[in-house]
Scaffold this active site. Structure first.
Site, PDB file in Angstrom:
ATOM      1  N   GLU A 116     -31.857 -59.471  51.043  1.00 15.25           N
ATOM      2  CA  GLU A 116     -32.458 -59.317  49.721  1.00 15.25           C
ATOM      3  C   GLU A 116     -31.765 -58.233  48.910  1.00 15.25           C
ATOM      4  OE1 GLU A 116     -36.869 -59.102  47.613  1.00 15.25           O
ATOM      5  OE2 GLU A 116     -36.690 -58.842  49.775  1.00 15.25           O
ATOM      6  N   HIS A 316     -39.544 -57.170  45.225  1.00 14.93           N
ATOM      7  CA  HIS A 316     -38.531 -58.204  45.453  1.00 14.93           C
ATOM      8  C   HIS A 316     -37.236 -57.641  44.888  1.00 14.93           C
ATOM      9  CE1 HIS A 316     -41.803 -60.963  46.476  1.00 14.93           C
ATOM     10  NE2 HIS A 316     -42.404 -60.577  45.371  1.00 14.93           N
ATOM     11  N   THR A 317     -36.476 -56.967  45.750  1.00 13.62           N
ATOM     12  CA  THR A 317     -35.340 -56.194  45.251  1.00 13.62           C
ATOM     13  C   THR A 317     -34.242 -57.059  44.653  1.00 13.62           C
ATOM     14  OG1 THR A 317     -34.411 -56.161  47.496  1.00 13.62           O
ATOM     15  CG2 THR A 317     -35.756 -54.282  46.820  1.00 13.62           C
ATOM     16  N   CYS A 318     -34.127 -58.311  45.094  1.00  9.87           N
ATOM     17  CA  CYS A 318     -33.074 -59.146  44.514  1.00  9.87           C
ATOM     18  C   CYS A 318     -33.399 -59.525  43.070  1.00  9.87           C
ATOM     19  CB  CYS A 318     -32.842 -60.399  45.346  1.00  9.87           C
ATOM     20  SG  CYS A 318     -34.279 -61.470  45.512  1.00  9.87           S
ATOM     21  N   PHE A 319     -34.680 -59.390  42.677  1.00 10.46           N
ATOM     22  CA  PHE A 319     -35.087 -59.649  41.291  1.00 10.46           C
ATOM     23  C   PHE A 319     -35.444 -58.359  40.553  1.00 10.46           C
ATOM     24  CE2 PHE A 319     -36.223 -63.623  43.523  1.00 10.46           C
ATOM     25  CZ  PHE A 319     -35.493 -64.523  42.767  1.00 10.46           C
TER      26      PHE A 319
END
Length: 340
Positions: A116, A316-319
């Site tokens: 992520e 949600h680190t990827c977002f």
């Protein structure tokens, strides 16, 4: 195997010059005063100023003969850590490494959850989809193998993650093992991820260089998040600047909502260390981008969910997304945020 691209050749050539500069500085005893800032600037420029991502392709391209570059990078990281902690130096690391690399340095196993932050594109396109859906219903045709494609989408080679893995189907029962092996291969750079004792020669060389400067066991009580803060230092995070650049998808008049106002009151009451940990939890990194929060992609954002009030905030680190349950008081939000 494979021919190096022009950019990769430049990286190797520049690595040779940096390696010579590093050892020359060590012999003369002038590395901290004059040469370390130059090394850090050159290393950052070599990587285009981006967050450093160790990828399988580059690591395999370098091969055994270039392990000294990984050893060198480990020594530079350790030198920054030693100077910042023991000497109070301001030569903190200006290149941000991935979570999986910090874990490897600390001897911690990588996880598919690390995708992520370390490979958000793969996490969004594949890992999360596999976790959230049943294999048959989603029509997934996966095997225990990693396929490598060129820029035109042509299959170059298939690497089994376990012996005969290209003939073993991924099912709902074994998909977490598949993702764990995929993480060991892609993030941990392990050539035979099914062997728990197998290690990446590149990351071993990096760790060897690191612990040639830092005593073994000195970091046994630290996790990867704390190591990043030690290396990169505390950023200057202004609550007003962060608030200006946060978006609120699907929330009308968010700034007028009591919960959002309480949140920014909490952030305003935080010290820099607490804000850095919040940013790390929220985006995967404790550091403000060089161009500021406006340059973050995706845009940093806050969303609300319908989780029970006893639940903690999630990220949600990827977002670059922070999700908050709909807490009913400032104290409740403050307590849950401190525990997240």
């Amino acid at each position: 195997g494979g021919r190096a691209s022009a950019s990769e050749c430049k990286l190797l050539l520049r690595g040779s010059a940096l390696l010579a500069l590093f050892f020359q500085g060590q012999k003369r005893g002038t590395l901290t005063q004059r040469r370390l800032p130059l090394l850090l600037h050159a290393l950052r420029r070599s990587l285009g100023g981006r967050r450093l991502r160790w990828c399988v392709g580059l690591a395999l391209l370098l091969g055994e003969r270039q392990l000294r570059y990984f050893n060198f990078a480990g020594r530079v990281m350790a030198k920054c850590l030693y100077d910042s902690v023991a000497k109070g130096s301001h030569h903190l690391l200006t290149v941000h490494f991935t979570r999986s690399l910090f874990k490897s340095v600390l001897g911690e196993p990588v996880s598919y959850n690390d995708f992520e932050t370390d490979d958000p594109e793969l996490f969004k396109a594949k890992v999360r989809f596999v976790l959230q859906n049943t294999i048959n219903d989603a029509g997934l045709d996966l095997t225990f193998a990693e396929e490598h494609y060129d820029s035109k989408g042509q299959l170059l080679q298939t690497t089994p993650l376990i012996p005969g893995g290209d003939k073993i189907a991924v099912t709902d029962e074994n998909k977490k093992r598949y993702l764990t092996l995929l993480a060991r291969h892609r993030l941990g750079l392990v050539r035979q991820p099914h062997l728990s004792a197998d290690r990446s020669p590149q990351l071993d060389a990096f760790a060897e260089g690191f612990y040639a400067v830092i005593p073994t066991g000195a970091l046994e009580n630290f996790d990867e998040h704390e190591l990043e803060l030690l290396l990169c230092g505390l950023p200057e995070i202004r609550a007003s600047d962060l608030q200006t650049h946060v978006e609120y998808p699907r929330l009308a008049n968010a700034q007028d909502m009591p919960l959002i106002q309480w949140f920014w009151q909490c952030v305003g009451n935080m010290g820099q260390a607490e804000r850095a940990r919040l940013l790390q939890f929220w985006t995967g990194s404790s550091q403000v981008p060089p161009a500021g929060f406006s340059a973050m992609a995706p845009k940093i954002n806050i969303q609300l969910n319908h989780s029970p009030l006893s639940h903690l905030p999630v990220s949600h680190t990827c977002f670059n997304t922070l999700e908050l349950p709909r807490y009913r008081s400032f104290q409740q939000l403050q307590q849950r945020l401190a525990l997240a």
